[in-house]
Design a protein around this motif. Sequence first.
Motif, PDB file in Angstrom:
ATOM      1  N   LEU A  18       0.913  -1.190   0.114  1.00 56.91           N
ATOM      2  CA  LEU A  18      -0.100  -0.074   0.103  1.00 56.91           C
ATOM      3  C   LEU A  18       0.920   1.272   0.070  1.00 56.91           C
ATOM      4  CD1 LEU A  18      -2.813  -1.158   2.612  1.00 56.91           C
ATOM      5  CD2 LEU A  18      -3.194  -0.636   0.024  1.00 56.91           C
ATOM      6  N   LYS A  19       1.990   1.178   0.534  1.00 60.46           N
ATOM      7  CA  LYS A  19       2.678   2.336   0.721  1.00 60.46           C
ATOM      8  C   LYS A  19       3.433   2.637  -0.731  1.00 60.46           C
ATOM      9  CE  LYS A  19       7.188   3.718   2.686  1.00 60.46           C
ATOM     10  NZ  LYS A  19       8.313   3.505   3.441  1.00 60.46           N
ATOM     11  N   LEU A  22       0.500   4.006  -2.749  1.00 53.74           N
ATOM     12  CA  LEU A  22      -0.297   5.350  -2.340  1.00 53.74           C
ATOM     13  C   LEU A  22       0.712   6.641  -2.260  1.00 53.74           C
ATOM     14  CD1 LEU A  22      -2.989   4.318   0.199  1.00 53.74           C
ATOM     15  CD2 LEU A  22      -3.348   4.873  -2.268  1.00 53.74           C
ATOM     16  N   LYS A  25       0.374   9.619  -0.011  1.00 57.99           N
ATOM     17  CA  LYS A  25      -0.888   9.472   0.884  1.00 57.99           C
ATOM     18  C   LYS A  25      -0.899   8.428   1.751  1.00 57.99           C
ATOM     19  CE  LYS A  25      -3.778  11.413  -2.815  1.00 57.99           C
ATOM     20  NZ  LYS A  25      -4.940  10.979  -3.865  1.00 57.99           N
ATOM     21  N   TRP A  26       0.060   7.568   1.939  1.00 52.94           N
ATOM     22  CA  TRP A  26       0.043   6.485   2.811  1.00 52.94           C
ATOM     23  C   TRP A  26       0.513   6.573   4.384  1.00 52.94           C
ATOM     24  CZ3 TRP A  26      -1.610   2.165   3.902  1.00 52.94           C
ATOM     25  CH2 TRP A  26      -0.962   1.323   4.833  1.00 52.94           C
ATOM     26  N   TYR A  29      -2.620   6.740   6.619  1.00 54.82           N
ATOM     27  CA  TYR A  29      -3.052   5.523   6.916  1.00 54.82           C
ATOM     28  C   TYR A  29      -2.181   4.523   7.801  1.00 54.82           C
ATOM     29  CZ  TYR A  29      -6.340   6.464   2.845  1.00 54.82           C
ATOM     30  OH  TYR A  29      -7.237   7.332   2.242  1.00 54.82           O
ATOM     31  N   LEU A  60      -9.855   3.738   2.075  1.00 52.67           N
ATOM     32  CA  LEU A  60      -8.919   3.132   1.460  1.00 52.67           C
ATOM     33  C   LEU A  60      -9.633   2.862  -0.118  1.00 52.67           C
ATOM     34  CD1 LEU A  60      -7.082   0.892   3.650  1.00 52.67           C
ATOM     35  CD2 LEU A  60      -5.986   2.523   2.301  1.00 52.67           C
ATOM     36  N   GLU A  63      -9.344   5.489  -2.825  1.00 48.97           N
ATOM     37  CA  GLU A  63      -8.099   5.980  -3.247  1.00 48.97           C
ATOM     38  C   GLU A  63      -7.854   4.790  -4.623  1.00 48.97           C
ATOM     39  OE1 GLU A  63      -6.358   8.068  -2.427  1.00 48.97           O
ATOM     40  OE2 GLU A  63      -6.702   8.499  -0.171  1.00 48.97           O
ATOM     41  N   PRO A  65      -5.509   3.903  -6.520  1.00 45.56           N
ATOM     42  CA  PRO A  65      -4.491   2.993  -6.819  1.00 45.56           C
ATOM     43  C   PRO A  65      -4.356   1.913  -5.879  1.00 45.56           C
ATOM     44  CG  PRO A  65      -3.664   5.170  -6.533  1.00 45.56           C
ATOM     45  CD  PRO A  65      -4.969   5.370  -6.304  1.00 45.56           C
ATOM     46  N   ALA A  66      -5.127   2.012  -4.829  1.00 46.33           N
ATOM     47  CA  ALA A  66      -5.424   0.897  -3.920  1.00 46.33           C
ATOM     48  C   ALA A  66      -6.422   0.219  -3.843  1.00 46.33           C
ATOM     49  CB  ALA A  66      -5.168   1.392  -2.407  1.00 46.33           C
ATOM     50  N   SER A 186     -12.766  10.761   0.407  1.00 47.15           N
ATOM     51  CA  SER A 186     -11.581  11.513  -0.342  1.00 47.15           C
ATOM     52  C   SER A 186     -12.098  12.701  -1.126  1.00 47.15           C
ATOM     53  CB  SER A 186     -10.702  10.622  -1.400  1.00 47.15           C
ATOM     54  OG  SER A 186     -11.696  10.003  -2.456  1.00 47.15           O
TER      55      SER A 186
END
Length: 438
Positions: A18-19, A22, A25-26, A29, A60, A63, A65-66, A186
């Motif tokens: 996730l890092k 994102l 943005k991570w 979270y 999440l 978002e 990408p996730a 978001s």
Amino acid sequence: MSDTLRLLLALLELGPRLKDLLGDKWPPYAEELQELARRAGEGEDPGKLRQSLDLLLVRLLAEPPAVELIERLMEDMAAPVAIKETVTRRGGVSSVVPDIVQPHTDQATGVVTIPVFYGTDRARGDDAPATYFGGARGTLSFGVAEVSVPTRGRDLGELTGPSWWRLEFSPNPAKHVIVKSVGPLSRDAFVVSLKDSLAAADLHDVLIFVHGYNVTFEDAARRAGQLAVDLKFAGRTLLYSWASAADTKKYTVDESTIDWSRDHFEAFLQLALCEVGTGKVHVIAHSMGNRAVINTLERVKSWQLPAGAAKLGQIIFAAPDIDRDRFVQLAAKFKGCAARLTLYASSRDVALLASKFVHGYPRAGEAGEALTVVDGVDTIDASLVDTSLVGLRHSYFGEKRSILNDMFNLIAQQLAPDQRFDLQVAGDAVRKYWSYRP
């Protein structure tokens, strides 16, 4: 091992992936996951822990990408259907759409539930709706607050809540105006949710409420919901909640914060004008909240808005706690920026008289000899609205039937002052204003 703990551990294991997905943005979270792990280790109630975990999953899923990774995790872990059903896809952008994106009336109880789409620069509080945001400064964030408003047994303008002297110790939806839930989104999800909600509305306008000094997020959301119901507003209601300390002893702190908040409000207003398919944008600003609005309107004419952007409709300055001379200076700059500009003032507003004492100069929301009358703004002297010994409260704009009726005629009917029955012309040709008929 409980399902909640299994899901939390699975999310922690996904942290490195996730890092990568994102990036910048991570970190928030990651901090929230660490906090959830700490709470789990301390044996927190599984129900409360799962509620927080579900909210994290919802964010999440907003978002892009996730999304794929989280959806796969939810499938593997058999995550609750309620969360899965909040996810929709719009042109490759995933958005989390809360259940409450349309107003709803319970015919049996007469309780109206209103989605209040909010923007706020308050710092996050805890998970309870009443304290979801605190009084410290944060970053601009978005979401939907679910506000229920009773229509039976509540007078027009009454912002009812539990009262100890009535032996009411907890909120009752049938009697009280309540913030039932707060759902963060978001920015992309907020835009899509509001756009979808507006598309289904009878009116495609939005009404933005900006509160004043010494107001919590909860009370601001309650007032926004009450205004939407009592004004019979058929569009969608928005709230901009700046980081008021909500403490009577911190007037100067709030003064500093409302100035700091101006750029955030400007960004929120531009979003409403340009990105959600709005017809017109109306604004009601109260007390100190007028400072962010008025200082933003000063710059409106210089904005480079895209083709097709919405127009400003009715702008209402309710009991503005801003220097009267400064208001006159700025009014010359924002004249004509909206369909109509209206100022409600009173000579019996004790809060503004106190502000005048502090600052040494009259406030724009005062009436009497200090009444503000400028070209391009309809000034309404509300001093005669209440003849009781108590006089007018500083929040009279949202509480008095005559003012609410007048704002309804202004916003819903688009009527000029000389077309509104309760008003009569006052002053002279040089300083013409309006007052309520005795």
